[in-house]
Motif scaffolding. Structure first.
Motif, PDB file in Angstrom:
ATOM      1  N   MET A  60      34.993  50.215  37.513  1.00 24.75           N
ATOM      2  CA  MET A  60      35.526  49.691  36.267  1.00 24.75           C
ATOM      3  C   MET A  60      36.882  50.329  35.997  1.00 24.75           C
ATOM      4  SD  MET A  60      33.281  47.557  35.507  1.00 24.75           S
ATOM      5  CE  MET A  60      32.981  47.054  33.861  1.00 24.75           C
ATOM      6  N   LEU A  61      37.888  49.837  36.650  1.00 25.34           N
ATOM      7  CA  LEU A  61      39.213  50.411  36.504  1.00 25.34           C
ATOM      8  C   LEU A  61      39.845  50.128  35.150  1.00 25.34           C
ATOM      9  CD1 LEU A  61      40.639  49.773  40.077  1.00 25.34           C
ATOM     10  CD2 LEU A  61      39.895  51.942  39.097  1.00 25.34           C
ATOM     11  N   HIS A  62      39.305  49.141  34.425  1.00 24.17           N
ATOM     12  CA  HIS A  62      39.918  48.864  33.127  1.00 24.17           C
ATOM     13  C   HIS A  62      39.692  49.999  32.118  1.00 24.17           C
ATOM     14  CE1 HIS A  62      35.949  46.747  32.483  1.00 24.17           C
ATOM     15  NE2 HIS A  62      36.009  47.486  31.403  1.00 24.17           N
TER      16      HIS A  62
ATOM     17  N   ILE B 242      37.132  46.891  47.656  1.00 28.57           N
ATOM     18  CA  ILE B 242      36.651  45.774  46.834  1.00 28.57           C
ATOM     19  C   ILE B 242      36.558  46.249  45.398  1.00 28.57           C
ATOM     20  CG2 ILE B 242      34.737  44.197  46.386  1.00 28.57           C
ATOM     21  CD1 ILE B 242      34.183  44.262  49.416  1.00 28.57           C
ATOM     22  N   ILE B 243      37.173  45.492  44.506  1.00 24.76           N
ATOM     23  CA  ILE B 243      37.200  45.823  43.081  1.00 24.76           C
ATOM     24  C   ILE B 243      36.660  44.624  42.312  1.00 24.76           C
ATOM     25  CG2 ILE B 243      38.682  46.360  41.112  1.00 24.76           C
ATOM     26  CD1 ILE B 243      40.709  47.449  43.236  1.00 24.76           C
ATOM     27  N   ILE B 244      35.770  44.882  41.378  1.00 25.38           N
ATOM     28  CA  ILE B 244      35.273  43.837  40.481  1.00 25.38           C
ATOM     29  C   ILE B 244      35.702  44.234  39.079  1.00 25.38           C
ATOM     30  CG2 ILE B 244      33.251  42.655  39.568  1.00 25.38           C
ATOM     31  CD1 ILE B 244      31.848  43.374  42.249  1.00 25.38           C
ATOM     32  N   ASP B 245      36.524  43.407  38.471  1.00 24.35           N
ATOM     33  CA  ASP B 245      37.054  43.736  37.152  1.00 24.35           C
ATOM     34  C   ASP B 245      37.537  42.457  36.472  1.00 24.35           C
ATOM     35  OD1 ASP B 245      38.042  45.313  34.968  1.00 24.35           O
ATOM     36  OD2 ASP B 245      38.369  46.943  36.385  1.00 24.35           O
ATOM     37  N   ILE B 246      38.006  42.610  35.270  1.00 26.62           N
ATOM     38  CA  ILE B 246      38.506  41.478  34.485  1.00 26.62           C
ATOM     39  C   ILE B 246      39.981  41.273  34.788  1.00 26.62           C
ATOM     40  CG2 ILE B 246      39.087  40.767  32.130  1.00 26.62           C
ATOM     41  CD1 ILE B 246      36.510  42.122  31.214  1.00 26.62           C
ATOM     42  N   VAL B 247      40.384  40.008  34.869  1.00 18.79           N
ATOM     43  CA  VAL B 247      41.795  39.653  34.939  1.00 18.79           C
ATOM     44  C   VAL B 247      42.075  38.787  33.720  1.00 18.79           C
ATOM     45  CG1 VAL B 247      43.601  38.448  36.221  1.00 18.79           C
ATOM     46  CG2 VAL B 247      41.872  39.760  37.444  1.00 18.79           C
ATOM     47  N   VAL B 248      42.833  39.330  32.789  1.00 25.07           N
ATOM     48  CA  VAL B 248      43.159  38.588  31.569  1.00 25.07           C
ATOM     49  C   VAL B 248      43.971  37.360  31.955  1.00 25.07           C
ATOM     50  CG1 VAL B 248      44.421  38.658  29.387  1.00 25.07           C
ATOM     51  CG2 VAL B 248      43.102  40.635  30.122  1.00 25.07           C
ATOM     52  N   GLY B 249      43.613  36.234  31.382  1.00 27.50           N
ATOM     53  CA  GLY B 249      44.320  34.998  31.664  1.00 27.50           C
ATOM     54  C   GLY B 249      43.683  34.186  32.767  1.00 27.50           C
ATOM     55  N   SER B 250      42.640  34.724  33.429  1.00 26.74           N
ATOM     56  CA  SER B 250      42.006  33.961  34.499  1.00 26.74           C
ATOM     57  C   SER B 250      41.083  32.875  33.944  1.00 26.74           C
ATOM     58  CB  SER B 250      41.218  34.883  35.435  1.00 26.74           C
ATOM     59  OG  SER B 250      40.165  35.515  34.751  1.00 26.74           O
ATOM     60  N   ALA B 251      40.660  33.021  32.699  1.00 35.66           N
ATOM     61  CA  ALA B 251      39.836  31.996  32.059  1.00 35.66           C
ATOM     62  C   ALA B 251      40.752  30.954  31.434  1.00 35.66           C
ATOM     63  CB  ALA B 251      38.942  32.614  30.994  1.00 35.66           C
ATOM     64  N   SER B 252      40.350  29.709  31.526  1.00 33.58           N
ATOM     65  CA  SER B 252      41.209  28.631  31.032  1.00 33.58           C
ATOM     66  C   SER B 252      41.136  28.458  29.523  1.00 33.58           C
ATOM     67  CB  SER B 252      40.838  27.322  31.730  1.00 33.58           C
ATOM     68  OG  SER B 252      39.477  27.022  31.494  1.00 33.58           O
ATOM     69  N   GLY B 253      40.183  29.052  28.878  1.00 32.42           N
ATOM     70  CA  GLY B 253      40.089  28.936  27.423  1.00 32.42           C
ATOM     71  C   GLY B 253      38.643  28.990  26.972  1.00 32.42           C
TER      72      GLY B 253
ATOM     73  N   GLY C  41      37.067  34.510  38.147  1.00 31.29           N
ATOM     74  CA  GLY C  41      35.833  34.199  37.449  1.00 31.29           C
ATOM     75  C   GLY C  41      35.727  35.096  36.240  1.00 31.29           C
ATOM     76  N   PRO C  42      34.580  35.121  35.573  1.00 35.86           N
ATOM     77  CA  PRO C  42      34.417  36.010  34.419  1.00 35.86           C
ATOM     78  C   PRO C  42      34.698  37.463  34.793  1.00 35.86           C
ATOM     79  CG  PRO C  42      32.505  34.575  34.656  1.00 35.86           C
ATOM     80  CD  PRO C  42      33.384  34.342  35.839  1.00 35.86           C
ATOM     81  N   ARG C  43      34.235  37.873  35.928  1.00 37.75           N
ATOM     82  CA  ARG C  43      34.587  39.138  36.549  1.00 37.75           C
ATOM     83  C   ARG C  43      35.225  38.748  37.878  1.00 37.75           C
ATOM     84  NH1 ARG C  43      33.963  41.603  32.330  1.00 37.75           N
ATOM     85  NH2 ARG C  43      32.203  42.923  31.840  1.00 37.75           N
ATOM     86  N   CYS C  44      36.452  39.145  38.100  1.00 40.09           N
ATOM     87  CA  CYS C  44      37.161  38.771  39.310  1.00 40.09           C
ATOM     88  C   CYS C  44      36.852  39.772  40.418  1.00 40.09           C
ATOM     89  CB  CYS C  44      38.664  38.730  39.048  1.00 40.09           C
ATOM     90  SG  CYS C  44      39.072  37.481  37.813  1.00 40.09           S
ATOM     91  N   VAL C  45      36.852  39.273  41.639  1.00 42.15           N
ATOM     92  CA  VAL C  45      36.629  40.114  42.802  1.00 42.15           C
ATOM     93  C   VAL C  45      37.949  40.210  43.572  1.00 42.15           C
ATOM     94  CG1 VAL C  45      35.344  40.410  44.954  1.00 42.15           C
ATOM     95  CG2 VAL C  45      34.218  39.390  42.949  1.00 42.15           C
ATOM     96  N   PHE C  46      38.431  41.431  43.728  1.00 42.76           N
ATOM     97  CA  PHE C  46      39.638  41.700  44.511  1.00 42.76           C
ATOM     98  C   PHE C  46      39.225  42.289  45.853  1.00 42.76           C
ATOM     99  CE2 PHE C  46      41.323  42.223  40.190  1.00 42.76           C
ATOM    100  CZ  PHE C  46      42.522  41.538  40.276  1.00 42.76           C
ATOM    101  N   GLU C  47      39.858  41.842  46.910  1.00 49.95           N
ATOM    102  CA  GLU C  47      39.818  42.517  48.199  1.00 49.95           C
ATOM    103  C   GLU C  47      41.242  43.040  48.390  1.00 49.95           C
ATOM    104  OE1 GLU C  47      38.469  39.922  51.292  1.00 49.95           O
ATOM    105  OE2 GLU C  47      36.521  39.643  50.351  1.00 49.95           O
ATOM    106  N   VAL C  48      41.411  44.353  48.417  1.00 41.30           N
ATOM    107  CA  VAL C  48      42.729  44.967  48.479  1.00 41.30           C
ATOM    108  C   VAL C  48      42.876  45.626  49.852  1.00 41.30           C
ATOM    109  CG1 VAL C  48      44.334  46.503  47.293  1.00 41.30           C
ATOM    110  CG2 VAL C  48      42.503  45.429  46.004  1.00 41.30           C
ATOM    111  N   TYR C  49      43.993  45.300  50.529  1.00 36.77           N
ATOM    112  CA  TYR C  49      44.185  45.716  51.920  1.00 36.77           C
ATOM    113  C   TYR C  49      45.323  46.716  52.079  1.00 36.77           C
ATOM    114  CZ  TYR C  49      41.456  41.483  52.565  1.00 36.77           C
ATOM    115  OH  TYR C  49      40.486  40.526  52.494  1.00 36.77           O
TER     116      TYR C  49
END
Length: 96
Positions: free
Chosen positions: A1-3, A31-42, A87-95
């Motif tokens: 939970m990096l936020h 692999i990071i699972i966290d929120i990305v503000v603005g990823s939801a359309s409304g 998604g509601p919680r975004c999944v990042f794969e960081v390389y």
């Protein structure tokens, strides 16, 4: 939970992860699972993200971030690329 962490703390945490994993060719990724503000359309999903952002700011030194904020953190931590699944919680794969 990096936020829950400040940008500087996130960079330090991810830089340590970067040092601990093999090169991308060797299968290295974080692999990071966290929120990305603005990823939801409304609607309710966007409202949930914004309410979570306020809660995080009140309780911790952290904040929710948009995709540009995450990219800046990944770059500063020494990563070269990432993939994201929104998604509601975004999944990042960081390389590396």
């Amino acid at each position: 939970m990096l936020h829950h962490w400040s940008d500087e703390d996130c960079v330090r945490i991810l830089a340590q992860c970067r040092r601990a994993i093999p090169a991308r060719g060797g299968g290295g990724k974080v692999i990071i699972i966290d929120i990305v503000v603005g990823s939801a359309s409304g609607g309710p999903m966007l409202e949930s993200q914004l309410l979570m952002d306020v809660a995080v700011m009140l309780v911790t030194k952290g904040r929710d971030r948009d995709e540009d904020d995450w990219l800046s953190i990944f770059t500063r931590a020494g990563f070269s690329d990432y993939k994201i699944k929104l998604g509601p919680r975004c999944v990042f794969e960081v390389y590396p």
